[in-house]
Design a protein around this motif. Structure first.
Motif, PDB file in Angstrom:
ATOM      1  N   ASN A  65      16.048  -1.085  -5.669  1.00 23.03           N
ATOM      2  CA  ASN A  65      14.462  -1.805  -5.666  1.00 23.03           C
ATOM      3  C   ASN A  65      13.633  -1.216  -4.532  1.00 23.03           C
ATOM      4  OD1 ASN A  65      16.692  -4.247  -6.536  1.00 23.03           O
ATOM      5  ND2 ASN A  65      14.584  -4.851  -6.845  1.00 23.03           N
ATOM      6  N   LEU A  66      12.589  -1.178  -5.012  1.00 22.90           N
ATOM      7  CA  LEU A  66      11.250  -0.515  -4.138  1.00 22.90           C
ATOM      8  C   LEU A  66      10.621  -2.052  -3.615  1.00 22.90           C
ATOM      9  CD1 LEU A  66      10.233   2.930  -6.053  1.00 22.90           C
ATOM     10  CD2 LEU A  66      12.029   2.497  -4.365  1.00 22.90           C
ATOM     11  N   ASP A  67       9.824  -1.887  -2.622  1.00 18.57           N
ATOM     12  CA  ASP A  67       9.238  -2.802  -2.141  1.00 18.57           C
ATOM     13  C   ASP A  67       7.742  -2.800  -2.283  1.00 18.57           C
ATOM     14  OD1 ASP A  67      11.712  -3.722  -0.492  1.00 18.57           O
ATOM     15  OD2 ASP A  67      11.082  -2.222   0.952  1.00 18.57           O
ATOM     16  N   GLY A  68       7.242  -2.273  -3.583  1.00 14.31           N
ATOM     17  CA  GLY A  68       5.743  -2.335  -4.089  1.00 14.31           C
ATOM     18  C   GLY A  68       5.349  -1.010  -4.155  1.00 14.31           C
ATOM     19  N   GLU A  69       4.100  -0.765  -4.233  1.00 14.17           N
ATOM     20  CA  GLU A  69       3.480   0.223  -4.586  1.00 14.17           C
ATOM     21  C   GLU A  69       2.125   0.530  -3.753  1.00 14.17           C
ATOM     22  OE1 GLU A  69       1.666   0.943  -8.559  1.00 14.17           O
ATOM     23  OE2 GLU A  69       2.832  -1.083  -8.872  1.00 14.17           O
ATOM     24  N   LEU A  70       1.757   1.795  -3.404  1.00 18.95           N
ATOM     25  CA  LEU A  70       0.341   1.651  -2.780  1.00 18.95           C
ATOM     26  C   LEU A  70      -0.116   2.892  -3.605  1.00 18.95           C
ATOM     27  CD1 LEU A  70       1.354   2.143   1.036  1.00 18.95           C
ATOM     28  CD2 LEU A  70       0.199   0.311  -0.166  1.00 18.95           C
ATOM     29  N   SER A  71      -1.480   2.948  -3.923  1.00 17.92           N
ATOM     30  CA  SER A  71      -2.365   3.982  -4.535  1.00 17.92           C
ATOM     31  C   SER A  71      -3.421   4.322  -3.355  1.00 17.92           C
ATOM     32  CB  SER A  71      -2.993   3.556  -5.731  1.00 17.92           C
ATOM     33  OG  SER A  71      -3.552   4.366  -6.461  1.00 17.92           O
ATOM     34  N   ALA A  72      -3.829   5.664  -3.593  1.00 20.71           N
ATOM     35  CA  ALA A  72      -4.660   6.362  -2.579  1.00 20.71           C
ATOM     36  C   ALA A  72      -5.729   6.479  -3.522  1.00 20.71           C
ATOM     37  CB  ALA A  72      -4.326   7.550  -1.886  1.00 20.71           C
ATOM     38  N   GLY A  73      -6.999   6.142  -3.093  1.00 18.93           N
ATOM     39  CA  GLY A  73      -8.468   6.462  -3.953  1.00 18.93           C
ATOM     40  C   GLY A  73      -8.776   7.741  -3.303  1.00 18.93           C
ATOM     41  N   ILE A  74      -9.812   8.280  -4.143  1.00 22.71           N
ATOM     42  CA  ILE A  74     -10.517   9.502  -3.708  1.00 22.71           C
ATOM     43  C   ILE A  74     -10.671   9.476  -2.101  1.00 22.71           C
ATOM     44  CG2 ILE A  74     -12.430  11.144  -4.024  1.00 22.71           C
ATOM     45  CD1 ILE A  74     -12.587  10.136  -6.814  1.00 22.71           C
ATOM     46  N   GLY A  75     -10.515  10.647  -1.613  1.00 22.11           N
ATOM     47  CA  GLY A  75     -10.745  10.788  -0.054  1.00 22.11           C
ATOM     48  C   GLY A  75      -9.583   9.881   0.824  1.00 22.11           C
ATOM     49  N   GLU A  76      -8.773   9.102   0.467  1.00 17.02           N
ATOM     50  CA  GLU A  76      -7.927   8.142   1.132  1.00 17.02           C
ATOM     51  C   GLU A  76      -6.205   8.729   1.156  1.00 17.02           C
ATOM     52  OE1 GLU A  76      -9.439   3.901  -0.139  1.00 17.02           O
ATOM     53  OE2 GLU A  76      -7.836   4.630  -1.043  1.00 17.02           O
ATOM     54  N   TYR A  77      -5.691   8.290   2.120  1.00 20.52           N
ATOM     55  CA  TYR A  77      -4.114   8.635   2.199  1.00 20.52           C
ATOM     56  C   TYR A  77      -3.599   7.352   2.623  1.00 20.52           C
ATOM     57  CZ  TYR A  77      -4.605   8.952   7.350  1.00 20.52           C
ATOM     58  OH  TYR A  77      -4.818   8.807   8.739  1.00 20.52           O
ATOM     59  N   LYS A  78      -2.502   7.027   2.060  1.00 21.96           N
ATOM     60  CA  LYS A  78      -1.568   6.060   2.318  1.00 21.96           C
ATOM     61  C   LYS A  78      -0.317   6.302   2.634  1.00 21.96           C
ATOM     62  CE  LYS A  78      -4.772   3.137   1.006  1.00 21.96           C
ATOM     63  NZ  LYS A  78      -4.730   2.350  -0.315  1.00 21.96           N
ATOM     64  N   ILE A  79       0.340   5.292   3.539  1.00 22.11           N
ATOM     65  CA  ILE A  79       1.594   5.804   4.203  1.00 22.11           C
ATOM     66  C   ILE A  79       2.279   4.469   3.954  1.00 22.11           C
ATOM     67  CG2 ILE A  79       2.996   6.334   6.140  1.00 22.11           C
ATOM     68  CD1 ILE A  79       0.303   7.734   7.309  1.00 22.11           C
ATOM     69  N   GLY A  80       3.796   4.662   3.742  1.00 19.46           N
ATOM     70  CA  GLY A  80       4.605   3.707   3.579  1.00 19.46           C
ATOM     71  C   GLY A  80       6.009   4.135   3.493  1.00 19.46           C
ATOM     72  N   LYS A  81       6.988   2.915   3.397  1.00 25.39           N
ATOM     73  CA  LYS A  81       8.463   3.078   3.516  1.00 25.39           C
ATOM     74  C   LYS A  81       9.061   2.503   2.477  1.00 25.39           C
ATOM     75  CE  LYS A  81      12.243   3.185   6.925  1.00 25.39           C
ATOM     76  NZ  LYS A  81      12.422   2.860   8.440  1.00 25.39           N
ATOM     77  N   ASN A  82       9.774   3.164   1.710  1.00 26.87           N
ATOM     78  CA  ASN A  82      10.377   2.427   0.563  1.00 26.87           C
ATOM     79  C   ASN A  82       9.438   1.731  -0.594  1.00 26.87           C
ATOM     80  OD1 ASN A  82      12.892   1.848  -1.013  1.00 26.87           O
ATOM     81  ND2 ASN A  82      12.600  -0.363  -0.547  1.00 26.87           N
ATOM     82  N   VAL A  83       8.418   2.273  -0.520  1.00 33.30           N
ATOM     83  CA  VAL A  83       7.304   2.012  -1.639  1.00 33.30           C
ATOM     84  C   VAL A  83       6.903   3.169  -2.455  1.00 33.30           C
ATOM     85  CG1 VAL A  83       6.359   0.142  -0.133  1.00 33.30           C
ATOM     86  CG2 VAL A  83       5.267   2.318   0.011  1.00 33.30           C
ATOM     87  N   LEU A  84       6.541   2.978  -3.935  1.00 31.98           N
ATOM     88  CA  LEU A  84       5.959   3.753  -4.929  1.00 31.98           C
ATOM     89  C   LEU A  84       4.511   4.199  -4.368  1.00 31.98           C
ATOM     90  CD1 LEU A  84       7.453   4.772  -7.474  1.00 31.98           C
ATOM     91  CD2 LEU A  84       5.787   3.445  -8.664  1.00 31.98           C
TER      92      LEU A  84
END
Length: 220
Positions: A65-84
């Motif tokens: 099981n993954l704990d959700g998802e993060l999406s980076a828009g143009i010019g962004e970055y996202k950091i996570g753990k055990n997420v898509l």
């Protein structure tokens, strides 16, 4: 359970299922290029295992099981753990992934332009990678364990030959040069061409999933 993300794998292949109210609503499958059902996901051992898991039944396949998802828009970055992690609709832009498997921390950047920014704008390749790297280390990632994968950089203006318009190529070069300068190993890349991409990172196995707008799927 209202929604969840499942990663199912066996010796034959692997699939990420996005679910809603115990129904499989979307998938990213390593076998989709050879499957006649493609993304519609009719019955197979992977689908059956995912459905059984959602109903609380054990399966002989590997399921995480993954704990959700993060999406980076143009010019962004996202950091996570055990997420898509996702960047969608890439043309000349690059999706850059940094990950440290020893801590599970990973990040994804949506790079728009080559080079560095004078005022910290993360739409630039060098600035985005530097900032994402530094933030991951602050969160506990180990500098010498961070690796990279990236994809994108299509030639959007395919009928134009002026170098200034070959922004996709310039983005790819800038990303690679920055990673090399930072001594970050590049494990996989998929750049160039004339077709757009969506890029997804699966932390469960470290796969970068590249889905072309024409339908082809790569697991790298």
């Amino acid at each position: 359970m209202s929604s969840s993300i499942l990663f199912v794998s066996n010796e034959r292949g692997k699939v990420i299922f996005l679910t809603s109210r115990d129904v499989l609503v979307k998938s990213f499958c390593s076998l989709s290029n050879t499957c006649s059902f493609q993304d519609s996901c009719r019955s197979c051992d992977m689908v059956d295992a995912a459905k059984s898991h959602l109903m609380g039944t054990r399966s002989n396949l590997n399921i995480k099981n993954l704990d959700g998802e993060l999406s980076a828009g143009i010019g962004e970055y996202k950091i996570g753990k055990n997420v898509l992690l996702k960047v969608m609709g890439l043309g000349s832009c690059i999706g850059v992934i940094l990950s440290d498997v020893s801590t599970g921390l990973c990040g994804i950047a949506h790079v728009l332009l080559p080079g560095a920014s004078n005022n910290g704008e993360t739409k630039y390749a060098e600035t985005a990678i530097e900032k994402m790297f530094e933030d991951m280390v602050k969160m506990g990632a180990r500098k010498n364990r961070i690796t990279a994968k990236f994809a994108g950089g299509a030639q959007v203006f395919k009928h134009m030959n002026l170098d200034i318009l070959k922004i996709g190529d310039r983005n790819a070069i800038s990303v690679e040069e920055t990673l090399i300068k930072r001594n970050i190993p590049i494990l996989a890349k998929d750049v160039g061409g004339e077709v757009g991409r969506n890029v997804i990172f699966n932390p469960a196995d470290g796969s970068m999933i590249v889905k072309y707008t024409k339908g082809e799927v790569l697991w790298l």
